[in-house]
Design an enzyme around this catalytic site. Structure first.
Site, mmCIF file in Angstrom:
data_model
loop_
_atom_site.group_PDB
_atom_site.id
_atom_site.type_symbol
_atom_site.label_atom_id
_atom_site.label_comp_id
_atom_site.label_asym_id
_atom_site.label_seq_id
_atom_site.Cartn_x
_atom_site.Cartn_y
_atom_site.Cartn_z
ATOM 1 N N ASP A 82 0.704 -1.218 -0.036
ATOM 2 C CA ASP A 82 0.116 -0.043 0.043
ATOM 3 C C ASP A 82 0.839 1.333 -0.155
ATOM 4 O OD1 ASP A 82 -2.217 1.380 -0.013
ATOM 5 O OD2 ASP A 82 -2.996 1.048 2.110
ATOM 6 N N HIS A 96 2.461 3.161 -8.924
ATOM 7 C CA HIS A 96 2.571 1.765 -9.285
ATOM 8 C C HIS A 96 3.368 1.251 -10.093
ATOM 9 C CE1 HIS A 96 -1.365 1.658 -7.589
ATOM 10 N NE2 HIS A 96 -2.016 2.547 -8.455
ATOM 11 N N SER A 153 -6.811 -6.251 -5.902
ATOM 12 C CA SER A 153 -8.084 -6.917 -5.102
ATOM 13 C C SER A 153 -9.346 -6.936 -5.885
ATOM 14 C CB SER A 153 -8.082 -6.051 -3.757
ATOM 15 O OG SER A 153 -8.848 -5.043 -3.954
ATOM 16 N N SER A 154 -10.142 -7.939 -5.404
ATOM 17 C CA SER A 154 -11.631 -7.766 -6.067
ATOM 18 C C SER A 154 -12.283 -6.406 -5.805
ATOM 19 C CB SER A 154 -12.513 -8.819 -5.432
ATOM 20 O OG SER A 154 -11.623 -9.547 -4.615
ATOM 21 N N LEU A 184 12.078 -19.488 -5.120
ATOM 22 C CA LEU A 184 11.237 -18.880 -4.431
ATOM 23 C C LEU A 184 9.978 -18.909 -5.229
ATOM 24 C CD1 LEU A 184 10.424 -16.963 -2.099
ATOM 25 C CD2 LEU A 184 11.130 -14.757 -3.838
HETATM 26 C C1 FPP Z 1 -2.141 -0.023 -3.378
HETATM 27 O O1 FPP Z 1 -1.643 1.195 -3.001
HETATM 28 C C2 FPP Z 1 -1.443 -0.496 -4.399
HETATM 29 C C3 FPP Z 1 -2.396 -1.385 -5.369
HETATM 30 C C4 FPP Z 1 -3.596 -1.573 -5.394
HETATM 31 C C5 FPP Z 1 -1.422 -1.855 -6.457
HETATM 32 C C6 FPP Z 1 -0.440 -2.435 -6.298
HETATM 33 C C7 FPP Z 1 0.473 -2.817 -7.581
HETATM 34 C C8 FPP Z 1 1.926 -2.939 -7.514
HETATM 35 C C9 FPP Z 1 2.617 -2.687 -6.426
HETATM 36 C C10 FPP Z 1 2.200 -3.035 -8.777
HETATM 37 C C11 FPP Z 1 2.975 -4.394 -9.000
HETATM 38 C C12 FPP Z 1 1.899 -5.077 -10.003
HETATM 39 C C13 FPP Z 1 2.166 -6.610 -10.177
HETATM 40 C C14 FPP Z 1 1.525 -7.252 -11.340
HETATM 41 C C15 FPP Z 1 2.990 -7.372 -9.381
HETATM 42 P P1 FPP Z 1 -2.840 2.615 -3.221
HETATM 43 O O2 FPP Z 1 -2.809 2.738 -4.615
HETATM 44 O O3 FPP Z 1 -3.962 2.047 -2.802
HETATM 45 O O4 FPP Z 1 -1.990 3.815 -2.546
HETATM 46 P P2 FPP Z 1 -2.483 4.857 -1.715
HETATM 47 O O5 FPP Z 1 -2.946 4.221 -0.362
HETATM 48 O O6 FPP Z 1 -1.375 5.422 -1.423
HETATM 49 O O7 FPP Z 1 -3.553 5.386 -2.784
#
Ligand code: FPP
Length: 246
Positions: A20, A37, A65-66, A131
């Site tokens: 997150d 991201h 997530s879903s 891994l």
């Molecule tokens: C949450 O942070 C993050 C996500 C919903 C996406 C996570 C994806 C990656 C780290 C990219 C890697 C992808 C793969 C396919 C391995 P947020 O966007 O909710 O952050 P915020 O709380 O600061 O808004």
């Protein structure tokens, strides 16, 4: 119960991460969320390398997530595109290092291109013995429990035979021991529908560090914290033998 750690007990066998903070990391830099991201993807690769170096056997990351379909359309399509970019950029490297990739989640809802990319990643690493990296994608803990029940019932498992072990065999991560260590970056203190069944006895670790900043030192901090935990799995601590007096 399906839980175990490295022989020394200080390094978890299975680490599960809610990554997150990408959006906030990007906003602090006056950049669009997808920029966060993209950096988050680089962090995943670094964390994979470091888990391998430390002897972790299973790493599970929550990539989509879903509930993430509720995000703005451009962010959702950006994340889907990132899967394709990430696989073309990193699959060969990860495969050559012995990483075995698994994808957990409902694939029926993702596009054919993304589905094929995930299938290719799994297929190409199928015989690797290093891994195990599971990408939870369009995954939800409640979805997982429901799909496991549905598959068990479809196989004709009788209600009285639907034990914890029987259900575990149908969960999306049936090949893995339950996570020993759950990490959530980004400052929120919740599980957010991740691995609800499997986290029953995981040690929980929360950090304010935003995911793109989560480097090797941050991961080592989480491992050091884990090594200090007293895991009892519902039992009681063994009494110390009294000191022998001379
Ligand atoms: C949450 O942070 C993050 C996500 C919903 C996406 C996570 C994806 C990656 C780290 C990219 C890697 C992808 C793969 C396919 C391995 P947020 O966007 O909710 O952050 P915020 O709380 O600061 O808004």
């Amino acid at each position: 119960m399906n839980t175990s750690v490295s022989p020394e007990g200080s390094i978890p066998r299975h680490v599960a991460i809610v990554m997150d903070g990408n959006g906030r990391w990007a906003r602090k830099r006056f950049m669009p969320r997808i920029f966060g991201h993209k950096y988050g993807m680089e962090t995943v690769v670094r964390v994979i390398d470091h888990c391998q170096a430390r002897g972790v056997e299973y790493l599970t990351v929550y990539a989509f997530s879903s509930e993430n379909w509720k995000r703005p359309e451009d962010e959702v399509s950006g994340l889907m595109n990132l899967v394709l970019v990430g696989i073309s950029k990193y699959l060969a490297k990860l495969a050559s290092r012995g990483v075995r990739i698994h994808v957990a989640g409902d694939r029926s809802k993702v596009s054919e291109r993304v589905r094929q990319a995930w299938n290719e990643a799994e297929e190409r690493t199928r015989h690797n013995t290093g891994l195990h990296v599971t990408v939870a994608f369009n995954y939800g803990g409640r979805w997982d429990i429901v799909q496991a029940c549905q598959r068990a019932l479809a196989e004709g498992v009788a209600p009285e035979a639907l034990t914890e072990e029987a259900l575990s065999r149908h969960m999306a991560l049936a090949y893995a021991p339950d996570p020993d260590l759950f990490i959530r970056t980004g400052g929120e203190v919740r599980v957010s529908n991740f691995l609800l069944w499997q986290l029953a006895y995981a040690e929980l670790y929360f950090t304010d560090c935003l995911w793109p900043d989560f480097d090797e030192a941050e991961l080592d901090k989480a491992f050091a914290d884990f090594a200090r935990r007293d895991r009892r799995f519902g039992g009681v601590k063994q009494a110390q033998a009294p000191e022998q007096s001379a």
